[in-house]
Design an enzyme around this catalytic site. Structure first.
Site, short mmCIF file in Angstrom:
data_model
loop_
_atom_site.label_atom_id
_atom_site.label_comp_id
_atom_site.label_asym_id
_atom_site.label_seq_id
_atom_site.Cartn_x
_atom_site.Cartn_y
_atom_site.Cartn_z
N HIS A 1 -2.41 -3.18 -6.58
CA HIS A 1 -2.93 -2.83 -5.26
C HIS A 1 -4.43 -2.99 -5.22
O HIS A 1 -5.17 -2.19 -5.78
CB HIS A 1 -2.51 -1.39 -4.92
CG HIS A 1 -2.90 -0.97 -3.55
ND1 HIS A 1 -3.51 0.22 -3.26
CD2 HIS A 1 -2.78 -1.62 -2.36
CE1 HIS A 1 -3.75 0.29 -1.96
NE2 HIS A 1 -3.32 -0.81 -1.39
N GLU B 1 -5.26 -0.42 -8.20
CA GLU B 1 -4.23 0.53 -8.64
C GLU B 1 -3.07 -0.29 -9.22
O GLU B 1 -2.50 -1.12 -8.51
CB GLU B 1 -3.75 1.39 -7.47
CG GLU B 1 -4.79 2.41 -7.02
CD GLU B 1 -4.39 3.18 -5.76
OE1 GLU B 1 -4.75 4.36 -5.66
OE2 GLU B 1 -3.73 2.60 -4.88
N SER C 1 0.82 -1.21 0.00
CA SER C 1 0.00 0.00 0.00
C SER C 1 0.85 1.25 0.00
O SER C 1 0.36 2.32 -0.31
CB SER C 1 -0.86 0.05 1.26
OG SER C 1 -1.51 -1.15 1.47
N ASN D 1 -4.66 5.69 -0.98
CA ASN D 1 -4.13 5.75 0.39
C ASN D 1 -3.48 7.10 0.71
O ASN D 1 -3.52 7.56 1.85
CB ASN D 1 -3.13 4.62 0.64
CG ASN D 1 -3.84 3.30 0.82
OD1 ASN D 1 -5.06 3.26 0.95
ND2 ASN D 1 -3.10 2.21 0.82
N1 LIG Z 1 -5.32 -4.36 5.10
C1 LIG Z 1 -5.66 -3.59 4.10
O1 LIG Z 1 -6.73 -2.94 4.13
C2 LIG Z 1 -4.79 -3.52 2.87
C3 LIG Z 1 -5.33 -3.01 1.68
C4 LIG Z 1 -4.54 -3.02 0.52
C5 LIG Z 1 -3.24 -3.47 0.57
N2 LIG Z 1 -2.72 -3.94 1.76
C6 LIG Z 1 -1.35 -4.44 1.73
O2 LIG Z 1 -1.40 -5.85 1.61
C7 LIG Z 1 -0.29 -6.44 2.27
C8 LIG Z 1 -0.79 -7.45 3.31
O3 LIG Z 1 -1.54 -6.75 4.31
P1 LIG Z 1 -2.64 -7.50 5.21
O4 LIG Z 1 -3.43 -6.45 5.83
O5 LIG Z 1 -3.30 -8.55 4.39
O6 LIG Z 1 -1.69 -8.17 6.30
P2 LIG Z 1 -2.05 -9.36 7.32
O7 LIG Z 1 -1.18 -9.16 8.49
O8 LIG Z 1 -3.50 -9.48 7.51
O9 LIG Z 1 -1.58 -10.68 6.51
C9 LIG Z 1 -0.24 -10.96 6.17
C10 LIG Z 1 -0.08 -12.47 5.97
O10 LIG Z 1 1.20 -12.74 5.44
C11 LIG Z 1 1.66 -13.94 6.02
N3 LIG Z 1 3.11 -14.01 5.89
C12 LIG Z 1 4.05 -13.38 6.65
N4 LIG Z 1 5.28 -13.73 6.23
C13 LIG Z 1 5.14 -14.59 5.19
C14 LIG Z 1 6.05 -15.31 4.36
N5 LIG Z 1 7.35 -15.18 4.51
N6 LIG Z 1 5.53 -16.11 3.41
C15 LIG Z 1 4.20 -16.23 3.26
N7 LIG Z 1 3.30 -15.59 4.02
C16 LIG Z 1 3.76 -14.77 4.98
C17 LIG Z 1 1.17 -13.87 7.44
O11 LIG Z 1 1.12 -15.18 8.01
C18 LIG Z 1 -0.22 -13.25 7.25
O12 LIG Z 1 -1.23 -14.23 7.08
C19 LIG Z 1 0.50 -5.29 2.88
O13 LIG Z 1 1.52 -4.94 1.98
C20 LIG Z 1 -0.53 -4.18 2.98
O14 LIG Z 1 0.03 -2.91 2.95
C21 LIG Z 1 -3.49 -3.99 2.88
#
Ligand SMILES: NC(=O)c1ccc[n+]([C@@H]2O[C@H](COP(=O)([O-])OP(=O)(O)OC[C@H]3O[C@@H](n4cnc5c(N)ncnc54)[C@H](O)[C@@H]3O)[C@@H](O)[C@H]2O)c1
Length: 596
Positions: A142, A154, A121, A192
């Site tokens: 994204h 995006e 993000s 964002n």
């Molecule tokens: N939460 C949101 O609203 C949102 C929206 C758009 C983009 N994002 C982006 O998406 C990405 C993930 O965010 P999230 O909110 O889903 O995080 P989250 O913490 O909910 O999930 C992350 C997952 O990654 C896994 N993980 C960690 N290390 C790993 C590895 N080495 N190999 C495989 N899996 C691994 C974890 O076990 C976890 O299940 C981030 O870059 C975030 O910025 C988040």
């Protein structure tokens, strides 16, 4: 010929990853879904099945379709499983070093022609790409939360992403039923960059006890038509993720203080309060992962209990003013059963207001929302006057005259002389300090702000503005009145912009700055906020409706009172106003309205 994507990989099955898997599998693409451990894999599987089961229960997905969808997903631990995919989307936590390590590993494991995408993000896609030997095949894709619902994607191209990779990913987005905006690699991209300053500001308001979590959220939902309030949205995003995004944006995006994460966020993350995913964030949820909010120690008392704290009885209400707001407010009170005395500056004005109230009530009858009897009763409750002295025995006065401090102060001084003791004196000002008006009287404890939104008969929100002199009784009375009017009253302090304008206008101003910096177009920015965040209008659509002059004046007030450098009005906004491009009302603002 666009590239075929027959199998894709998703790394990380958390909040976003599980949703992204669902998007692909729903659209007939086979997915290898990868996690770091068996336990995390199982959690991801449960999230996916939970979501698809809900879709079946809601009749949005047939059982057979769900089964076919789930059959397309191959759940695996470890990146080695990704050797045969055409595209990988990484959705692991928002840490640059972790993402770089994963991309280096993906580069080793994946086919040479595979595209490697990140769902980051806020981190630099360019910095992630240089961890591989194929930066020209690295791109940002994204998605928005929840991925199966939000239409926007995006697509982030770096300076080295090759054009055919961009085109192939754009075609893929279309196949997934998404709308993409393609942009360059800047912290926070479009949505964002505009959203997180606002979210962080809302957290700051809550942290400063400026308003309760329920009131902040209700204000933005009901005042701006947003699908959810900022604190509920923080819980959905995940506070750890939100913290990292803000922190990165602060560091990458020019150290704008508004992106420096509110201290409370760090404390909550450290305490394990991560939002919905951990069962508790700003709100408490039925269980981890559940969207259902349950009461906790901060949940406000039911309305009737709150009203027990000393609300005064109000039967007769005076409304001073003859403009749009006064007209709407007269109607609202009369319909709710109050006896209303409308005071204007002359019989001619009274006749005009009376006509406007009648027209509006008649519309209600034509639309079947009001019976003829109710209309006649409401009209029968209104007395038309041009003399302030007629307000001698009302219980509440609502002032809605011109937005000029000297005029309002003079009016309140007169009301102070005329009205009986114990009357609640309310101002509908949207930008002046309520305390200035209160101090024009000898009874500042009885003065409160009642900020109605336009059109008052329709908008469900009223901001109840307490000054440092407003008594608890006055405030309780204001809350009771709002409840009787069928409005949601949110209580806040006496600061420029109250809740809604203070949170809304800096975001609009930021959108103008983004346009001015040529990062994106007005159309794409509007799309991004509507399709990525579920806003009813994009920022430029809204600015044209509100009026650029009005928006600039509000933004200036905020800047002058709070002295926040990031609130300085965008030069482009000033220029447009100077040029007479004021929005719809002048035929041209950010868009030309004369040709539609
Ligand atoms: N939460 C949101 O609203 C949102 C929206 C758009 C983009 N994002 C982006 O998406 C990405 C993930 O965010 P999230 O909110 O889903 O995080 P989250 O913490 O909910 O999930 C992350 C997952 O990654 C896994 N993980 C960690 N290390 C790993 C590895 N080495 N190999 C495989 N899996 C691994 C974890 O076990 C976890 O299940 C981030 O870059 C975030 O910025 C988040």
């Amino acid at each position: 010929m666009a590239r075929e994507f027959t199998r894709v990989g998703v790394v990380g099955l958390g909040t976003m990853g599980a949703g992204i898997v669902e998007v692909f599998a729903r659209n007939g693409v086979d997915v290898t879904a990868v996690e770091i451990s068996d336990a995390a894999l199982e959690r991801g599987r449960v999230t996916l099945t939970g979501s698809t089961d809900r879709a079946v229960a809601k009749g949005k997905l047939a059982e057979a379709e769900r089964d076919a969808l789930l059959a397309r997903v191959d759940f695996r631990v470890g990146l080695d499983a990704l050797h045969d995919v055409d595209l990988v989307i990484e959705a692991v936590p928002e840490h640059l070093d972790l993402k770089q390590r994963i991309f280096a590993e993906l580069d080793r494991v994946c086919k040479p022609e595979a595209i490697l995408a990140t769902n980051t993000s806020s981190l630099s896609v360019t910095e992630i790409s240089v961890a591989t030997t194929r930066p020209n095949q690295v791109i940002g894709i994204h998605f928005f939360n929840p991925a199966p619902v939000m239409k926007l994607v995006e697509v982030v191209r770096t300076v080295v992403t090759s054009a055919d990779v961009v085109a192939d990913v754009e075609a893929l987005c279309e196949r997934l039923g998404k709308v993409d905006v393609t942009i360059s690699d800047r912290a926070g991209f479009i949505a964002n960059a505009l959203l997180f300053g606002y979210l962080n500001h809302a957290v700051g308001m809550f942290e400063a006890r400026y308003a309760t979590r329920e009131d902040i959220d209700a204000a933005m939902k009901l005042g701006c038509g947003l699908p959810m309030g900022p604190l509920a949205l923080m819980d959905l995003i995940g506070l750890d993720t939100a913290y990292e995004i803000l922190d990165t944006m602060y560091r990458r995006g020019g150290r704008d203080r508004r992106h420096a994460p509110a201290p409370l966020l760090k404390q909550m993350v450290t305490a394990g309060l991560l939002g919905r995913k951990s069962g508790r964030g700003f709100y408490t949820y039925e269980r981890p992962g559940s969207p259902k909010v349950v009461p906790d120690e901060y949940t406000p008392l039911a309305a009737d209990a709150a009203l027990a704290d000393g609300a005064r009885a109000i039967a007769k209400v005076g409304v001073v003013g003859s403009g749009t707001m006064a007209t709407g407010i007269i109607e609202v009170f009369a319909k709710a059963g109050y006896e209303v005395i409308s005071v204007t500056r002359g019989a001619e004005k009274s006749a005009k207001v009376c006509e406007a109230v009648k027209t509006s009530l008649n519309k209600g009858v034509v639309r079947g929302k009001l019976s003829e009897t109710d209309r006649d009763d409401a009209l029968g409750r209104i007395t038309w006057s041009a003399t302030l002295e007629h307000l001698a025995d009302v219980d509440l006065v609502v002032e809605a005259v011109i937005e000029e401090l000297s005029v309002k102060k003079a009016l309140f001084a007169s009301l102070d002389e005329i009205c009986k003791p114990g009357v609640v004196l309310a101002t509908t000002t949207s930008s002046l300090p309520v305390i200035d008006v209160a101090m024009a009287t000898q009874r500042p404890a009885d003065v409160v702000g009642l900020h109605f939104f336009n059109p008052a008969p329709i908008m469900p929100l009223v901001e109840i503005v307490q000054t440092i002199r407003t008594s608890a009784e006055t405030s309780a009375t204001a809350r009771a009145v709002c409840a009787k009017l069928g409005k949601t009253g949110v209580v806040c302090g006496d600061r420029s912009g109250f809740i809604v304008n203070a949170l809304l206008f800096p975001y609009l101003n930021d959108a103008v700055k983004m346009l001015e910096a040529s990062y994106s177009t007005a159309d794409d920015i509007d799309y991004a906020m509507k399709l990525g965040c579920g806003y009813p209008m994009g920022p430029f659509e809204l600015l044209d409706v509100v009026g650029l002059d009005v928006s600039l004046a509000i933004q200036r007030e905020l800047y002058l009172e709070l002295r926040e450098p990031g609130f300085a009005p965008a030069p482009l906004l000033e220029h447009l106003v100077t040029a007479g491009y004021l929005g719809r009302k002048s035929g041209r603002g950010f868009r030309d309205h004369t040709r539609r």
